[in-house]
Write an enzyme that holds these catalytic residues in place. Sequence first.
Site, mmCIF file in Angstrom:
data_model
loop_
_atom_site.group_PDB
_atom_site.id
_atom_site.type_symbol
_atom_site.label_atom_id
_atom_site.label_comp_id
_atom_site.label_asym_id
_atom_site.label_seq_id
_atom_site.Cartn_x
_atom_site.Cartn_y
_atom_site.Cartn_z
ATOM 1 N N ASP A 1 52.332 26.194 1.128
ATOM 2 C CA ASP A 1 52.801 26.722 2.412
ATOM 3 C C ASP A 1 52.957 25.565 3.401
ATOM 4 O OD1 ASP A 1 53.396 28.136 4.662
ATOM 5 O OD2 ASP A 1 51.615 29.429 4.605
ATOM 6 N N HIS B 1 54.163 26.014 6.332
ATOM 7 C CA HIS B 1 53.776 26.621 7.609
ATOM 8 C C HIS B 1 54.658 26.189 8.765
ATOM 9 C CE1 HIS B 1 50.378 28.740 9.809
ATOM 10 N NE2 HIS B 1 50.391 29.351 8.634
ATOM 11 N N GLU C 1 56.843 27.334 0.581
ATOM 12 C CA GLU C 1 56.952 28.391 1.584
ATOM 13 C C GLU C 1 57.235 27.813 2.970
ATOM 14 O OE1 GLU C 1 54.004 31.684 3.684
ATOM 15 O OE2 GLU C 1 53.874 31.367 1.505
ATOM 16 N N GLU D 1 58.277 35.138 6.765
ATOM 17 C CA GLU D 1 57.158 35.742 7.482
ATOM 18 C C GLU D 1 57.397 35.819 8.983
ATOM 19 O OE1 GLU D 1 53.582 32.959 8.231
ATOM 20 O OE2 GLU D 1 54.471 32.204 6.374
ATOM 21 N N HIS E 1 54.727 38.752 2.532
ATOM 22 C CA HIS E 1 53.692 37.974 3.215
ATOM 23 C C HIS E 1 52.597 38.936 3.660
ATOM 24 C CE1 HIS E 1 52.149 35.958 6.976
ATOM 25 N NE2 HIS E 1 52.187 34.901 6.181
#
Length: 567
Positions: free
Chosen positions: A365, A367, A391, A417, A467
């Site tokens: 991830d 982020h 991700e 997400e 998610h």
Amino acid sequence: MSGVQKQQSGSSASVSLPTSNPVPPLSPVENDDDGDDGDGSDTEPSNGINYADWIGSSKWPPSDRFKKPNAADLVGAVQRRCEQLGQGNVKPSHWRIQRCVDYLLQNTIDGVPPDNSCISASKLFDDAKHHVIEEGRRRKKEARRKASGAPAGDAAGGHKDKRFKSAATKAKLQDTPPKDKIEHFELFKVAPRWLFLRIETTNGVVGWGEPNVEGFSDTVEAAVRELMKSILGEDPSRIQYIWQKFYRQKFYSGGPILMSAMAGIDQALWDIAGKTLGVPVHRMLGGAVRKRLRVYRWFGGDDNTPTEAASEASAVIKKSNYKQLKMNACSRMAYIDTDKAIEAAAARFRAVREAVGPDIGIGLDFHGRVKLPMVKKMMDALAPYDPLFFEEPITAGQNPALKSVQEATSVPIATGERMYTVEAYRSLLEQRAANIIQPDCSHAGGISQMLTLARMAEAYDVSFAPHCPLGPIALASCLQVDACAVNFVFQETSMGIHYNEEGGVDLLDYVVNKSALEVDSEGFMHLLDKPGLGIEIDEDKVRAMAAKGHAWRDREWTLTDSCPTTW
């Protein structure tokens, strides 16, 4: 026609025969050709004339071998026959009774014209005839049902004429609950960082939802209260109507706050619908296409060292059945960062891969921490250690550039997400810029829109992996949609995530039927088969924890020069 006594009540009349000339008991009839069961259901007046034969005669008017009846006997015959019709005891040919009624109304008997007793017999027959027609329809419907093997329906036939409804049908109607309405709701802010919604209907059905934006629980709570004002008293089964009411009747829509508020309400309504009908939500979405669902969980934090990360990953594999994991790909990154920062991220992932071996899937991830100028270099450094996916390599605001990012790697690109509407996903899919979409069921409008997004992605051969670093209600909602989405690949869970550890509670602490969310030896959860969302919330635990609440806040990171940055 003085021998006939007349009695009227309201708009209908019934006929009472004189005691001096009563209708005798029923007796069997030879050569019974009038459609009944030959069960002794015909009248036999005292004067010896068989009026059932008279009614069923193939000749009309009756042949001379029949003596003309008196009015009282004829009215009594019609009345008795109609009573048999209403009781459903025989299958008479109602059109032959019509001959008798027509004769009563159109002819004089013994020199006396038709009076109210004849008219009463006619009205009684009209009611009975209506019943016969409805009963015939019911019998045909029942025959079709038996032929198809469908479950049995109302044995009474469900005909509309209340005067002929059976006691069983009336009892069934009395037992049917009244039309349900949304009566009231409650919100519970609970550790570690969650917000739960409880909706109850006038019939006492309770549905649970999880409307939340992590770090903005109070804001979402206010939004839920605003939205709920417009649906109190509504039918909770009109889920699509309520969803569209929120999304289209309000001048402002979309965005994380409103879509998350809508999502929690939507989840609760689906929970109510399933519990009302006694089926899990996935049954109402068209049924499951699989028997179990692959899941993954988090390990590690934001700034752990390679050794710490490897130890954490190994511990998760040993103490759980998860076969797929996810970790943060890197720490905070500047717009243009150093090779040292890239190498630190690669060293950590390399240590984890060596610790767990090649058979464990590990998603990375980003982020949104990595800026566009650095993302391709970061992916190149991480790719040799076989990540399951990358991700959110860049934030959703930079999605127009995501196609070029995807083309720079063979690792599947996942994102979504921080995307909340169908329109946002439409652009992403049309660009074919992602391999996996990750809508959040508590942020992207709930179950109703999640199913739409799964179907949209399917059309582009894009995988669906919701998610969900949130609570049990959000997870159960995701699993219900996952069961029906043919392009589903794996489901995120918050089991053991560092946020939960910080709050002192974990995913299953608010669930009574914890076994429903168990992970089997191959890393799968099985279908949730209880009605509604499939989990039973520990309401006492929720209320106790809500009394304490939570104060979870976003990380507030800065770079070395004190400039704010994405965490």
